[in-house]
Motif scaffolding. Structure first.
Motif, short mmCIF file in Angstrom:
data_model
loop_
_atom_site.label_atom_id
_atom_site.label_comp_id
_atom_site.label_asym_id
_atom_site.label_seq_id
_atom_site.Cartn_x
_atom_site.Cartn_y
_atom_site.Cartn_z
N LEU A 127 0.75 -1.15 0.05
CA LEU A 127 -0.15 0.10 0.00
C LEU A 127 0.91 1.33 -0.02
O LEU A 127 1.73 1.51 0.89
N VAL A 128 0.65 2.14 -1.08
CA VAL A 128 1.46 3.53 -1.00
C VAL A 128 0.31 4.61 -0.29
O VAL A 128 -0.57 4.67 -0.68
N GLU A 129 0.75 4.98 0.85
CA GLU A 129 -0.01 5.83 1.91
C GLU A 129 0.74 6.74 2.47
O GLU A 129 1.85 6.27 3.01
N HIS A 173 5.75 5.25 1.47
CA HIS A 173 5.30 6.56 1.30
C HIS A 173 5.15 6.83 -0.21
O HIS A 173 4.61 8.00 -0.64
N ASP A 174 6.15 6.09 -1.04
CA ASP A 174 6.10 6.44 -2.46
C ASP A 174 6.30 5.26 -3.13
O ASP A 174 6.87 3.99 -2.72
N VAL A 175 5.68 5.29 -4.40
CA VAL A 175 5.42 3.88 -5.13
C VAL A 175 6.92 3.39 -5.61
O VAL A 175 7.06 2.48 -5.84
N GLN A 219 4.80 7.89 -14.81
CA GLN A 219 5.92 7.58 -15.36
C GLN A 219 6.63 6.47 -14.40
O GLN A 219 7.27 5.28 -14.93
N LYS A 220 6.53 6.60 -13.12
CA LYS A 220 7.13 5.25 -12.39
C LYS A 220 6.44 4.13 -12.54
O LYS A 220 6.91 3.16 -12.59
N LEU A 221 5.17 4.15 -12.73
CA LEU A 221 4.31 2.88 -12.95
C LEU A 221 4.59 2.19 -14.14
O LEU A 221 4.78 1.28 -14.35
N ALA A 222 4.70 3.17 -15.17
CA ALA A 222 5.02 2.46 -16.52
C ALA A 222 6.15 2.25 -16.66
O ALA A 222 6.58 0.94 -17.36
#
Length: 372
Positions: A127-129, A173-175, A219-222
Motif C-alpha cells: 500500500l502506498v499511503e 510513502h512512495d510507489v 511515469q514510475k508505474l509505466a
C-alpha cells in the motif's frame, strides 16, 4: 487448451459466481432464504460493516452493491489479467491511496474465492499511503490489529504485517519504494485528488489544468511495468483532454466552494487521461480511457442484470435493479463520467509466433466479453 479459452472459462465461472452471489442476497432481503454459500455470507458481512461504519444505506445503495459491486469487479479484473498474462509465479498487488482499506479488503475477499488458482503464486500486498492516520485505519481493517511504525533508514516500508488471509502486507510513502517485481497497480479515485496547476489565458478565461505530480507517478508505474511486468488499472472521474475547468470541492456529498472554509471539503479535479497517455508514450501499452458504461458491459453487467431480474419475483426489487443499472450505465449519469484506463507491457499484447508478432488475448473490461 489455449489461454483465451481458459480466460473465457474463468470469466464465465466468475460471472456465474457473482450473479448467484447477488441473486441469493436479494432473495434473503425479501425473506426467501435460498443462499447459504460462504461467498454470499462475505457480501452480507461487507454490507453489515458498511452500515455499521457509515449508518443506514438506501435501497438504491443496496441494489448497487449487489448488482455490480464495482470493487469486486476490480478483484475479478486482477484475476483475469493474471491468468491472461501467463500466471506469474509471484505477484505484488499495489494500491495507491488506499483510503480506509475497503477496496483492498474486498479485492482480497475475491482472491480468497479463487485460492485454488493462486496457490502456486507468491502473492504480497503493498500500500502506498502518506497519511499516518489512514495507514493505521488500513492496518486494522486488513490485519485486524494496529501495526507499529518502523523507524529504520534501511527499510523502505514503514509498516509490515500479515493480512487476515495470511498474506504479507507492507506500507510505503512512495510507489518508487515498492520492491521490484511482477506487479499489479490499482488506483481507484486516486489521481483526481492529486494537486493541479490551473493556467488561464485570453478574455474568455479558458482554463488548463496540469498535474505534474500525476506525470511523475504515471511515469514510475509505466517504468516498473515495462521493466518487471504486470499491469495497472486506473479508475477515476476524468476526460480525454476535452474539459477545461473541473476543479471543485465536495462536503457531505454536496458541491462546496473551494475557497470557503478550507480544510473542511474534499478537493478534486477530473483526470486528464490524454495527458497521462502522452506521458506514458511508448514505454508500455495503454488502453482507454473507456467509460464506466463500456467497462461494466465488457465485464458482464448485462448478463448479471439478466440473472438478477430472472431470480427476483418482486416488482419493487426489479424496479430498484433497473434504477441502479441506469445510474451506473446511463451516459448522462455515472456511465459516461467515470473512466477506466490501463497499462501493460508490450509482451502482454503480443506473442512471438516464429518471426511474426500476432495479437493475442483480450483484456478484461477493455474488450468485448466472449462467453462462447
Amino acid at each position: 487448451m489455449s489461454a483465451l479459452v481458459r480466460l473465457q472459462q474463468y470469466g464465465r465461472r466468475a460471472l456465474h459466481a457473482l450473479s448467484a452471489f447477488a441473486a441469493s442476497h436479494i432473495c434473503r432481503y425479501h425473506g426467501n432464504n435460498t443462499g447459504d454459500s460462504d461467498d454470499c455470507n462475505q457480501l452480507l458481512k461487507h454490507l453489515i460493516m458498511k452500515i455499521k461504519s457509515t449508518g443506514p444505506i438506501t435501497v438504491a445503495e443496496y441494489m448497487k452493491e449487489v448488482l455490480t459491486n464495482p470493487i469486486k469487479l476490480i478483484g475479478i479484473w486482477c484475476i483475469s489479467e493474471w491468468i491472461s498474462g501467463g500466471k506469474s509465479n509471484s505477484l505484488k498487488l499495489v494500491e495507491l491511496g488506499p483510503g480506509k482499506g475497503s477496496l483492498m479488503d474486498d479485492i482480497l475477499r475475491v482472491f480468497s474465492q479463487f485460492q485454488h488458482l493462486l496457490n502456486e503464486c507468491d502473492l504480497s500486498i503493498h500500500l502506498v499511503e502518506v497519511s499516518p492516520k489512514l495507514s493505521e485505519i488500513q492496518a486494522i481493517k486488513l490485519t485486524g490489529k494496529n501495526i507499529e511504525t518502523i523507524y529504520d533508514e534501511d527499510t523502505l516500508a514503514y509498516k509490515k504485517g500479515i493480512t487476515k488471509s495470511g498474506l504479507e502486507i507492507s506500507w510505503y510513502h512512495d510507489v518508487q519504494d515498492v520492491p521490484a517485481g511482477h506487479t499489479f497497480f490499482i488506483a481507484h479515485e486516486f489521481f483526481d485528488a492529486i494537486p493541479i496547476h490551473k493556467l488561464q489565458a485570453d478574455e474568455k478565461r479558458d482554463h488548463i489544468e496540469i498535474s505534474p505530480n500525476s506525470a511523475v507517478i504515471i511515469q514510475k508505474l509505466a517504468s516498473k511495468i515495462h521493466n518487471f511486468g504486470g499491469a495497472a488499472l486506473i479508475a477515476d472521474y476524468g476526460h480525454s483532454g476535452d474539459k477545461t475547468d473541473t476543479f471543485r470541492g465536495f462536503r457531505a456529498h454536496q458541491l462546496h466552494d473551494v475557497l470557503i472554509d478550507p480544510g473542511t471539503a474534499d478537493l478534486t479535479a477530473d483526470v486528464d487521461f490524454s495527458f497521462l497517455r502522452k506521458i506514458v508514450g511508448n514505454t508500455v501499452v495503454s488502453l482507454g480511457p473507456i467509460t464506466q458504461q463500456e467497462f461494466l458491459k465488457n465485464m458482464g453487467i448485462d448478463l448479471r442484470m439478466k440473472v438478477l431480474l430472472e431470480n427476483s419475483k418482486c416488482v419493487t426489487t426489479q424496479q430498484h435493479l433497473k434504477q441502479s443499472y441506469d445510474i451506473l450505465m446511463n451516459p448522462c449519469k455515472m456511465g459516461q463520467r467515470f473512466k477506466f484506463f490501463s497499462m501493460f507491457p508490450h509482451s502482454r499484447m503480443e506473442r512471438i509466433n516464429g518471426h511474426s508478432k500476432v495479437n493475442t488475448y483480450p483484456v478484461a473490461g477493455f474488450t468485448e466479453l466472449q462467453l462462447s
